[in-house]
Write a protein that holds these residues in place. Structure first.
Motif, short mmCIF file in Angstrom:
data_model
loop_
_atom_site.label_atom_id
_atom_site.label_comp_id
_atom_site.label_asym_id
_atom_site.label_seq_id
_atom_site.Cartn_x
_atom_site.Cartn_y
_atom_site.Cartn_z
N ARG A 222 0.85 -1.18 0.00
CA ARG A 222 0.00 0.00 0.00
C ARG A 222 0.89 1.24 0.00
NH1 ARG A 222 -2.26 -0.71 4.49
NH2 ARG A 222 -3.97 -2.00 3.69
N PHE A 223 0.57 2.19 -0.87
CA PHE A 223 1.33 3.42 -1.02
C PHE A 223 0.43 4.59 -0.63
CE2 PHE A 223 2.55 0.22 -4.12
CZ PHE A 223 3.90 0.07 -3.86
N THR A 224 0.84 5.35 0.40
CA THR A 224 -0.02 6.39 0.98
C THR A 224 0.69 7.74 0.94
OG1 THR A 224 -0.97 4.74 2.47
CG2 THR A 224 -1.35 7.05 3.02
N ALA A 225 -0.07 8.75 0.54
CA ALA A 225 0.48 10.11 0.51
C ALA A 225 0.66 10.65 1.92
CB ALA A 225 -0.47 11.02 -0.28
N THR A 226 1.70 11.45 2.10
CA THR A 226 1.95 12.05 3.42
C THR A 226 2.11 13.57 3.34
OG1 THR A 226 4.36 11.80 3.23
CG2 THR A 226 3.12 9.95 4.20
N LYS A 227 2.04 14.13 2.14
CA LYS A 227 2.28 15.57 2.01
C LYS A 227 1.22 16.20 1.13
CE LYS A 227 5.90 18.96 1.05
NZ LYS A 227 7.31 19.16 0.63
N GLU A 228 0.83 17.41 1.52
CA GLU A 228 -0.19 18.15 0.78
C GLU A 228 0.31 18.51 -0.61
OE1 GLU A 228 -2.12 22.62 1.07
OE2 GLU A 228 -1.62 21.56 2.94
N GLY A 229 -0.61 18.50 -1.55
CA GLY A 229 -0.26 18.88 -2.91
C GLY A 229 -1.45 19.49 -3.62
N ARG A 230 -1.14 20.33 -4.58
CA ARG A 230 -2.17 20.96 -5.40
C ARG A 230 -1.88 20.69 -6.87
NH1 ARG A 230 -5.16 24.73 -2.41
NH2 ARG A 230 -4.35 25.10 -0.31
N GLY A 231 -2.57 21.38 -7.72
CA GLY A 231 -2.41 21.13 -9.15
C GLY A 231 -1.02 21.37 -9.67
N GLU A 232 -0.22 22.18 -8.93
CA GLU A 232 1.10 22.51 -9.47
C GLU A 232 2.06 21.32 -9.49
OE1 GLU A 232 1.44 23.16 -5.03
OE2 GLU A 232 -0.02 23.66 -6.61
N ASN A 233 1.72 20.26 -8.74
CA ASN A 233 2.63 19.11 -8.76
C ASN A 233 2.16 18.02 -9.71
OD1 ASN A 233 0.44 18.11 -7.38
ND2 ASN A 233 1.64 17.14 -5.75
N ASN A 234 1.17 18.33 -10.56
CA ASN A 234 0.70 17.36 -11.54
C ASN A 234 1.56 17.42 -12.80
OD1 ASN A 234 -1.34 16.83 -9.75
ND2 ASN A 234 -2.92 17.94 -10.89
N PRO A 235 2.16 16.31 -13.21
CA PRO A 235 2.96 16.35 -14.43
C PRO A 235 2.06 16.43 -15.66
CG PRO A 235 2.81 14.11 -13.61
CD PRO A 235 2.13 14.98 -12.60
N VAL A 236 2.62 16.91 -16.75
CA VAL A 236 1.88 17.01 -18.01
C VAL A 236 2.46 16.05 -19.04
CG1 VAL A 236 1.16 18.52 -19.88
CG2 VAL A 236 1.28 19.40 -17.53
N TYR A 237 3.76 16.11 -19.23
CA TYR A 237 4.41 15.24 -20.21
C TYR A 237 5.48 14.42 -19.53
CZ TYR A 237 2.02 18.06 -23.69
OH TYR A 237 1.06 18.68 -24.42
N LYS A 238 5.58 13.19 -20.00
CA LYS A 238 6.51 12.28 -19.35
C LYS A 238 7.97 12.65 -19.59
CE LYS A 238 5.90 8.12 -20.45
NZ LYS A 238 5.70 6.68 -20.68
#
Length: 392
Positions: A222-238
């Motif tokens: 199981r992989f669980t997030a531990t830090k807050e994030g918003r749209g700015e950390n969403n990648p667009v291109y690989k």
């Protein structure tokens, strides 16, 4: 990596490659959990996968008439032209390695109740980019099945090679609410940004993802997030996350994107995998139902291919050893020399009967025995009478 067996087209040279690309994939059917927003009837009729769903189902579904009683639109997202597996035979002097390519699609379906915050975000991220996306409402858990589909037959496609799959954007909402987690089974192994190695590049970036063992014997974590994030950390291109060899990572990717990533490695011989998404509740004081997006991507290898020889065939099974000869019987014991037959003892004359005692016990002497009596003398026969006289 060595596949379970050499491909039938020739010797394996290390170039069994699995390419999974969301950028060039098309989403003509998007109806996860029956929530829409896109259900294309023409696509259903002409896609082998959907035809196989309707064949043999006499009671519920008629693809030619969506108004038919009991018609149910299939629930899931169909990614067309998402991947290809290329198997290359060994290259020898004067012989070019032969390639066999199999193209496949991917079907993502919920196997439990699906409650989104906004289903319109499902499919591909903004219809552009290299990532697939699923939206889930807060305080919800849902299990999704990712299945590779053979384009020609519509049947599940079993990959010959291993493959790599990434999940991005594992973060939380404000104040530690809306915490995202993903549970996956069947893994060979996994990597976070801390230990990630991709195409020879060691990342070594501190991760914000906590990893919990669920059932390591079955490859479940199981992989669980531990830090807050918003749209700015969403990648667009690989290519921003995995730059070509020789190119450097930019600072934005290092700080904002990679710490929220997990790479999953699956063994050869699989048709897909199952993942369970969960998002905790939003703040109790907020009436609006919150939600999060989960981003995922496949692996596309660069043109550099390291060649390896086909694993040697196992040696033939030796024949069973010959049976040992039967044990030699010992010779029979030698008999003693034959003796001449013994003659019977000579016959002796019979012994005379014992003489009677002279006196009977306690009695007078017996008289001597009488001599045997002589028979009387035989008398001559009487004379015959004279014949009668003749008549005168």
């Amino acid at each position: 990596f060595i596949p379970p067996a050499c491909p039938p087209i020739g010797l394996f040279n290390g170039s069994v490659q699995v390419y999974i690309e969301f950028e060039n994939a098309q989403v003509y059917y998007n109806n996860l959990g029956g929530q829409g927003p896109l259900a294309n009837l023409t696509f259903l009729k002409h896609t082998p996968f959907f035809r196989s769903l309707f064949e043999g189902n006499k009671t519920a579904q008629d693809v030619n008439d969506t108004a038919a009683t009991g018609f149910v639109w299939p629930q899931g997202i169909y990614y067309q032209n998402i991947g290809v597996e290329i198997i290359t035979s060994e290259e020898k002097p004067g012989i070019v390695g032969l390639e066999e390519a199999t193209f496949f699609d991917m079907w993502v379906a919920n196997t439990s109740e699906y409650v989104p915050k906004y289903a319109g975000r499902n499919g591909k991220r903004g219809e552009v980019g290299d990532y697939g996306v699923v939206n889930l409402a807060g305080n919800q858990t849902c299990t999704f099945e990712y299945t590779f589909i053979n384009k020609e037959t519509g049947e599940p496609y079993t990959l010959t090679g291993s493959f790599k799959f990434f999940f991005f954007d594992l973060d939380t909402g404000d104040g530690g609410n809306l915490v995202e987690s993903i549970e996956v089974c069947g893994l060979d192994y996994f990597q976070t940004s801390k230990d990630l190695v991709h195409e020879g590049r060691e990342y070594g970036i501190n991760t914000t993802v906590r990893v919990d063992d669920v059932d390591p014997a079955r490859g479940c974590y199981r992989f669980t997030a531990t830090k807050e994030g918003r749209g700015e950390n969403n990648p667009v291109y690989k290519h921003n996350v995995f730059p070509a060899p020789g190119e450097d990572l930019n600072d934005y990717t290092r700080r904002k994107v990679l710490p929220h990533l997990v790479a999953l490695y699956f063994p050869p011989g699989t048709t897909g995998f199952t993942a369970t998404y969960a998002i905790t509740a939003t703040r109790p004081s907020v009436d609006v139902l919150g939600g999060r997006n989960v981003l995922y991507a496949g692996f596309s290898q660069s043109n550099s291919i390291s060649l390896l020889p086909c694993p040697p065939s196992p040696p033939p099974v030796p024949p069973p050893p010959p049976l040992p000869p039967p044990p030699v019987s010992p010779p029979p014991p030698s008999l003693p020399p034959l003796s001449p037959p013994s003659l019977p003892p000579p016959l002796l004359p019979p012994s005379p009967p014992p003489a009677p005692p002279p006196y009977p016990p306690g009695g007078a002497p017996r008289p001597p025995p009488l001599p045997p009596s002589k028979p009387p003398p035989s008398m001559p026969p009487p004379p015959s009478p004279p014949p009668p006289a003749p008549p005168p």
